[in-house]
Design a protein around this motif. Sequence first.
Motif, mmCIF file in Angstrom:
data_model
loop_
_atom_site.group_PDB
_atom_site.id
_atom_site.type_symbol
_atom_site.label_atom_id
_atom_site.label_comp_id
_atom_site.label_asym_id
_atom_site.label_seq_id
_atom_site.Cartn_x
_atom_site.Cartn_y
_atom_site.Cartn_z
ATOM 1 N N TYR A 1 0.891 -1.286 -0.024
ATOM 2 C CA TYR A 1 -0.120 -0.243 0.095
ATOM 3 C C TYR A 1 0.840 1.107 -0.006
ATOM 4 C CZ TYR A 1 -3.315 -3.395 1.162
ATOM 5 O OH TYR A 1 -4.365 -4.680 1.502
ATOM 6 N N ILE B 1 -13.756 4.838 4.899
ATOM 7 C CA ILE B 1 -12.801 3.696 5.322
ATOM 8 C C ILE B 1 -12.920 3.079 7.102
ATOM 9 C CG2 ILE B 1 -10.354 4.012 5.539
ATOM 10 C CD1 ILE B 1 -11.334 6.911 4.071
ATOM 11 N N ARG C 1 -7.088 2.164 6.388
ATOM 12 C CA ARG C 1 -6.095 2.923 5.484
ATOM 13 C C ARG C 1 -4.912 3.017 6.152
ATOM 14 N NH1 ARG C 1 -5.455 8.193 5.716
ATOM 15 N NH2 ARG C 1 -7.377 9.370 7.813
ATOM 16 N N GLU D 1 -3.792 3.510 -0.893
ATOM 17 C CA GLU D 1 -4.012 3.680 0.656
ATOM 18 C C GLU D 1 -5.075 2.727 1.022
ATOM 19 O OE1 GLU D 1 -3.925 7.090 4.085
ATOM 20 O OE2 GLU D 1 -3.970 7.583 2.030
ATOM 21 N N ILE D 2 -6.303 2.570 1.136
ATOM 22 C CA ILE D 2 -7.400 2.778 1.394
ATOM 23 C C ILE D 2 -7.190 0.345 1.773
ATOM 24 C CG2 ILE D 2 -10.237 1.944 2.615
ATOM 25 C CD1 ILE D 2 -10.132 4.269 0.666
#
Length: 612
Positions: A259, A460, A463, A277-278
Amino acid sequence: MKNSIYKNRMVLKTLLIFFTGIVLVSCSDDILDKQPLDAISESAVFNDPTFLQNYVYNSYNGIRPPWKPGTGGYIGLTDIAVAEETHNSASGIREYLAGNLTPDNVTDFTNMWNEEFDYLRRINVFFEQTEDSDIDKGQLDPMTGEMHFIRAWIYFDLSRIYGGVPIITKSFKLDDESFDIARNTYDEVAQFVVDECNLSIELLDGIDAVPGKVSKGAAMALKARMLLYMASPLNNPTNDQAKWQAAAVATKAVIDAGYSLHPTHEDLFLQPLKSDEIIFGKSFTTGNRIPDWGYNYDFWPAGFDARQRLCPTQTFVNMFQMDNGEYPYLEDGITVNPASGYDPQDPNVNRDPRYYSYIIYPGAGPMSIIDGAKSTTRLYEFWEDANPNPDNNPPYQNPNKVDKFNGQELFDFGRDSQTYWIKGLTPFFYRINTGYTFKKLLDFSGPRASFDFDYNQVVIYMRLAEFYLNYAEIQMALGNEDVAREYINKVRKRPSVNMPDITSSGTELEREYKSERAVELHLEDSRFFDLMRWKDAPGKVDLGPIRGLTSVTMDWTGAKEGDPLGTLHYTYGEISGPDPRAPWPGDFYYLFPIPKEEIQRSNNTLEQNPGY
């Protein structure tokens, strides 16, 4: 207890009928021809990969959304946010803040116990029914991995709310002899979560990640988060360094999983899910959007036809540094930091770029906000303007500045609206307004609330930025401050943020870390549980009184045509509207009580948390 945790297996039939509406659009013709859709058998569901996948998808609803209890989740119980008064009354928040949370009223606040054990029952049915399934292993294993993750997530969430809870791995039938199940210890539950995550990791290994679905990376991240909680002061009173080491290894594995930080922070919470990112998140359609029209409904700025249920506190606003890396105030929150260059009468200049993305402050904008009769492009005033002059036409001196009833001088800005609201001349006024609004989760591309608008927000759950910060915390606990600073600074060096590196150590490093975490992760279901696991409530974090802007006025003296603002004058102080926050009742308050009815239904087999 048989009415809540261990419901009749016959409920499954209702669930199966419900699935027909879910899977209709995805079923092939040959499946649809097999039997009437209103009579799908248990055998059909658990032996057909399409039906079974939809059973799994329904189980995702057992992952508590971050806005429960009440929109905004638990953040209104912390030092960085305050909930509007009537909202407190409706959701039981008032009892918590008053120090009066009890086994009798905890279900008024959160129904976690009942809801989550119901989902655990459904998940256990899945494992029982698929044990000898004829579904191809390549199709079944990923679904089984998803279900191990969901069961792990639910137990993780239960453990940080109640501590130890019963570990149930089978469904219960009407002819079972007893439903009286004792609690497992916190350590047993935490280890169960880790074990479930390991199973999920194994089963999902080699499966391509799909945004919104559980992946191997998500299972790795949940495992690492559980290990961090196990190492934290609340659950590690002897500061066992082996627990921190285990958390370090698991967290570094997440960091090394491929990531990266999304280059901009402003659009992280808008569709599509930022898969760079998530690690685990959720997007919505018009058919399954967040209840009550989403975050817009409760976070929408007051003054734009909104109730603004949740507001940032001055404590939180003060956590946003100046762009030179200094805090505007010293730790007391009242004394200006002389090294910062901060001016309380010009407070919104030269701040951390996230301040402008995450906070709406008096004079922010102009913002184009679509809603009702007040829809317009204008600057934000934190209460409804009593005498709007949206075109800024002369005369700049408002002819109605003096109230003819009491001679009080009023301005076209800010809290003078209270006077006009009392007279019925403005439509919205709420007692808790601190002068600021959360902006992070709002979608201004459409109206505040509409069933017809497809909002862009995403949720989210995990992350990469969180795990950079988690790793920094772990390294501080292990005495590696250089590494801790490195990972905090990674978050601060996101291209759209680019704040100066922190260089502090010791207690100042701890302060900067915790402020950085609050700024970066607010409204992500983190702050409340961070304070609990750190044991930071008594004497470490001031949970009250609430501070904010008690007055904002505007002086038009010297203003010229076209000037968007005159000179703003700010007054800071305690906000009188919110429910008072009682002194910390005691360390027993770090966990919630088990609902009284659950104790009774277990024939007192369940032991109540100490202090309740």
